[in-house]
Design a protein around this motif. Structure first.
Motif, PDB file in Angstrom:
ATOM      1  N   ALA A   1      23.024 121.674 -81.354  1.00  0.00           N
ATOM      2  CA  ALA A   1      22.555 120.398 -81.900  1.00  0.00           C
ATOM      3  C   ALA A   1      21.315 120.737 -82.725  1.00  0.00           C
ATOM      4  O   ALA A   1      20.462 121.509 -82.273  1.00  0.00           O
ATOM      5  CB  ALA A   1      22.203 119.439 -80.774  1.00  0.00           C
TER       6      ALA A   1
ATOM      7  N   VAL B   1      19.746 113.506 -85.702  1.00  0.00           N
ATOM      8  CA  VAL B   1      20.346 114.607 -84.955  1.00  0.00           C
ATOM      9  C   VAL B   1      21.761 114.894 -85.452  1.00  0.00           C
ATOM     10  O   VAL B   1      22.545 113.972 -85.657  1.00  0.00           O
ATOM     11  CB  VAL B   1      20.372 114.256 -83.446  1.00  0.00           C
TER      12      VAL B   1
ATOM     13  N   VAL C   1      25.255 117.361 -84.625  1.00  0.00           N
ATOM     14  CA  VAL C   1      25.833 118.146 -83.541  1.00  0.00           C
ATOM     15  C   VAL C   1      27.114 118.853 -84.005  1.00  0.00           C
ATOM     16  O   VAL C   1      27.923 118.251 -84.723  1.00  0.00           O
ATOM     17  CB  VAL C   1      26.144 117.229 -82.330  1.00  0.00           C
TER      18      VAL C   1
ATOM     19  N   GLU D   1      19.170 123.217 -80.283  1.00  0.00           N
ATOM     20  CA  GLU D   1      19.542 123.165 -78.871  1.00  0.00           C
ATOM     21  C   GLU D   1      20.980 123.618 -78.692  1.00  0.00           C
ATOM     22  O   GLU D   1      21.825 123.391 -79.564  1.00  0.00           O
ATOM     23  CB  GLU D   1      19.468 121.721 -78.346  1.00  0.00           C
ATOM     24  N   GLU D   2      21.232 124.190 -77.558  1.00  0.00           N
ATOM     25  CA  GLU D   2      22.610 124.495 -77.161  1.00  0.00           C
ATOM     26  C   GLU D   2      23.358 123.160 -77.070  1.00  0.00           C
ATOM     27  O   GLU D   2      22.807 122.175 -76.566  1.00  0.00           O
ATOM     28  CB  GLU D   2      22.529 125.208 -75.803  1.00  0.00           C
TER      29      GLU D   2
ATOM     30  N   ILE E   1      19.145 114.973 -72.699  1.00  0.00           N
ATOM     31  CA  ILE E   1      19.358 114.978 -74.151  1.00  0.00           C
ATOM     32  C   ILE E   1      18.068 114.537 -74.848  1.00  0.00           C
ATOM     33  O   ILE E   1      17.620 115.139 -75.795  1.00  0.00           O
ATOM     34  CB  ILE E   1      20.541 114.049 -74.529  1.00  0.00           C
ATOM     35  N   GLU E   2      17.502 113.447 -74.374  1.00  0.00           N
ATOM     36  CA  GLU E   2      16.187 113.041 -74.879  1.00  0.00           C
ATOM     37  C   GLU E   2      15.525 112.117 -73.873  1.00  0.00           C
ATOM     38  O   GLU E   2      16.179 111.549 -73.004  1.00  0.00           O
ATOM     39  CB  GLU E   2      16.282 112.366 -76.252  1.00  0.00           C
TER      40      GLU E   2
HETATM   41  P1  AMP Z   1      19.215 112.166 -79.706  1.00  0.00           P
HETATM   42  O1  AMP Z   1      18.646 111.440 -80.892  1.00  0.00           O
HETATM   43  O2  AMP Z   1      18.453 113.374 -79.283  1.00  0.00           O
HETATM   44  O3  AMP Z   1      19.556 111.242 -78.574  1.00  0.00           O
HETATM   45  O4  AMP Z   1      20.647 112.680 -80.208  1.00  0.00           O
HETATM   46  C1  AMP Z   1      21.624 111.805 -80.706  1.00  0.00           C
HETATM   47  C2  AMP Z   1      22.966 112.117 -80.103  1.00  0.00           C
HETATM   48  O5  AMP Z   1      23.346 113.441 -80.411  1.00  0.00           O
HETATM   49  C3  AMP Z   1      22.978 112.047 -78.590  1.00  0.00           C
HETATM   50  O6  AMP Z   1      23.188 110.768 -78.127  1.00  0.00           O
HETATM   51  C4  AMP Z   1      24.113 112.985 -78.251  1.00  0.00           C
HETATM   52  O7  AMP Z   1      25.352 112.313 -78.358  1.00  0.00           O
HETATM   53  C5  AMP Z   1      24.040 114.027 -79.316  1.00  0.00           C
HETATM   54  N1  AMP Z   1      23.283 115.193 -78.822  1.00  0.00           N
HETATM   55  C6  AMP Z   1      21.963 115.407 -78.876  1.00  0.00           C
HETATM   56  N2  AMP Z   1      21.606 116.581 -78.327  1.00  0.00           N
HETATM   57  C7  AMP Z   1      22.747 117.159 -77.895  1.00  0.00           C
HETATM   58  C8  AMP Z   1      23.052 118.395 -77.244  1.00  0.00           C
HETATM   59  N3  AMP Z   1      22.115 119.301 -76.918  1.00  0.00           N
HETATM   60  N4  AMP Z   1      24.349 118.637 -76.957  1.00  0.00           N
HETATM   61  C9  AMP Z   1      25.326 117.756 -77.286  1.00  0.00           C
HETATM   62  N5  AMP Z   1      25.102 116.583 -77.897  1.00  0.00           N
HETATM   63  C10 AMP Z   1      23.821 116.274 -78.213  1.00  0.00           C
END
Ligand code: AMP
Ligand code: GLY
Length: 441
Positions: A143, A155, A157, A189-190, A289-290
């Protein structure tokens, strides 16, 4: 009590309703006029929510006793700090505590420093060539994330938004060069695979009180396709957990939030307010994830209408640090929330189109209506480029709540609107249960 709510979206409409239902006298600062908040508020001020000095001026003028901040941007701008320095209680985190959301780098470093379970392999880069090495090491299954705030849209992915190492590197380079999210840096990120869920908790700086779990739908299109959005809709189950989870998964997520709050305290950034964890339930347990420093939008609309305890009393307990002494309870009901957004939302939104909302019919059919980003002119409602409004259905089971939600959506008419109708439907939920069963073997 004279309460100021900062923010004018559907999440804030739900917060404002909870304030009024708890006997508060409501004041609002919002950047555009939310028709729902307008009706609930004793007075409002249309202004940039991140202008701490003006918010303070308004709060002093209105003799505000308690402030609640809905979105993350005013927290980042230090609105909490400025209000508190001037003797106004705030049930939301300071700028320093909110960094758990406003800097993904800070969040990952904190989890590493305090060895909190649930983190993923990740590194921050300011050089695209070095990012490339790490992306290659992870075989492109990554990601790519800006460090700072992007309104949930920054973000990308692997598999969803790009399909090769080259494309991942290209986006990483773009994030660094264009300073997407405010920094010349990128977080790699992985990629973890599983089912996502949200756990929100009240927090008084020490203790947390976790709320029912919710599943949001970030992708624009049915079947989880298309770009990421601020969130298209969400559901929760009367059990407090989701159909694809076990009580142990819920506990694991709550423990992670508790540990983060403890780590923040040790760092001298005591956290007060609602804390939000976005988790991925994987074959290897719960992954973070966050972390957000506020209620989720839409997730606030799933949990707040179920709250049986006086919301303002909870806010005061968070401010005063005595949440553990407070008895908090939620109704054991299921909820389904669906957003109505302008056609083209997330890509090329069509703004300025009329939406006809029959509020009376929505009420008669048992639905809740929360306005988001619309303009009201001469009694008519018009779309903007952001999400327009949300409908929430509440019932024993998710299936019934979904039907109520859909029934009420019939009373929202417009030629240029879009709704993800699959949210909360049996097929999608069964798909998620099967996905989790498959991953867990
Ligand atoms: P975030 O803004 O960090 O919540 O990222 C938006 C979306 O991206 C998340 O709701 C996940 O569906 C996807 N996502 C973020 N980080 C990852 C991760 N490390 N692995 C897989 N999916 C991710
Ligand atoms: N629903 C996602 C968020 O509030 O960040």
């Amino acid at each position: 009590m004279r309460v100021l709510v900062i923010g004018g979206g559907a999440r804030e409409h739900a917060i404002c309703k909870a304030v009024c239902d708890s006997g508060g006298e409501l004041y609002s600062v919002m950047k555009n006029l939310n028709p729902g908040i307008k009706r609930l508020a004793k007075d409002y001020f249309i202004h940039n929510e991140t202008d701490a000095e003006k918010v303070l001026e308004y709060a002093l003028k209105k003799k505000i006793e308690l402030a609640i901040i809905g979105p993350e941007a005013p927290e980042e701008a230090g609105v909490t700090n400025v209000l508190e320095e001037n003797g106004i209680k705030v049930a939301s985190p300071s700028k320093e505590a909110a960094e758990i959301e406003t800097s993904k780098e800070f969040m990952r470093n904190l989890m590493e420093k305090y060895k909190i379970k649930g983190s993923v392999k990740c590194r921050v880069f300011s050089d695209a060539e070095m990012a490339k090495e790490f992306i290659e090491m992870l075989d492109g299954e990554v990601a790519v994330k800006p460090i700072g705030l992007t309104g949930g849209k920054g973000v990308k992915v692997a598999g969803d938004h790009f399909n090769s190492i080259e494309e991942a590197v290209k986006y990483a380079k773009e994030v660094i060069e264009k300073k997407i999210g405010g920094h010349s840096k990128v977080l790699i990120e992985e990629k973890v695979v599983g089912e996502e869920f949200t756990l929100q908790a009240f927090c008084d700086g020490n203790a947390i009180y976790p709320m029912p779990a919710v599943q949001d739908h970030k992708r624009l299109l049915p079947g989880d396709k298309g770009p990421n959005t601020g969130g298209m809709g969400s559901y929760s189950h009367k059990s407090g957990i989701l159909p694809f989870m076990t009580p142990d998964d819920y506990e694991e997520a709550a423990t992670i939030l508790q540990k983060i709050v403890e780590a923040l305290k040790k760092e001298g950034r005591q956290y007060k307010g609602v804390i939000y964890g976005q988790f991925m339930l994987t074959a290897n347990g719960v992954k973070v994830i966050e972390i957000n420093a506020r209620f989720g939008d839409p997730e606030a609309m799933n949990v707040l209408p179920l709250l049986k305890t006086n919301y303002l009393e909870i806010c005061m307990a968070m401010v005063e640090g005595n949440l553990s002494n407070k008895k908090i309870s939620f109704e054991n009901k299921s909820t389904v929330c669906k957003y109505v957004v302008p056609e083209g939302y997330g890509i090329k939104p069509v703004a300025g189109k009329e939406i006809k909302v029959n509020e009376e019919k929505i009420r008669e059919n048992g639905g809740l209506l929360f306005y988001a980003s619309v303009n009201e002119e001469n009694g008519k409602i018009y779309t903007t480029t952001s999400r327009s409004l949300a409908i929430v259905g509440i019932a024993e089971e998710i299936e019934e709540a979904e039907k109520i939600c859909e029934k009420c959506l019939q009373f929202v008419e417009g030629e240029h609107i879009f709704i993800r109708h699959d949210i909360g439907k049996k097929e999608l939920i069964e798909k998620r249960i099967k996905h989790m069963e498959m991953l867990r073997g």
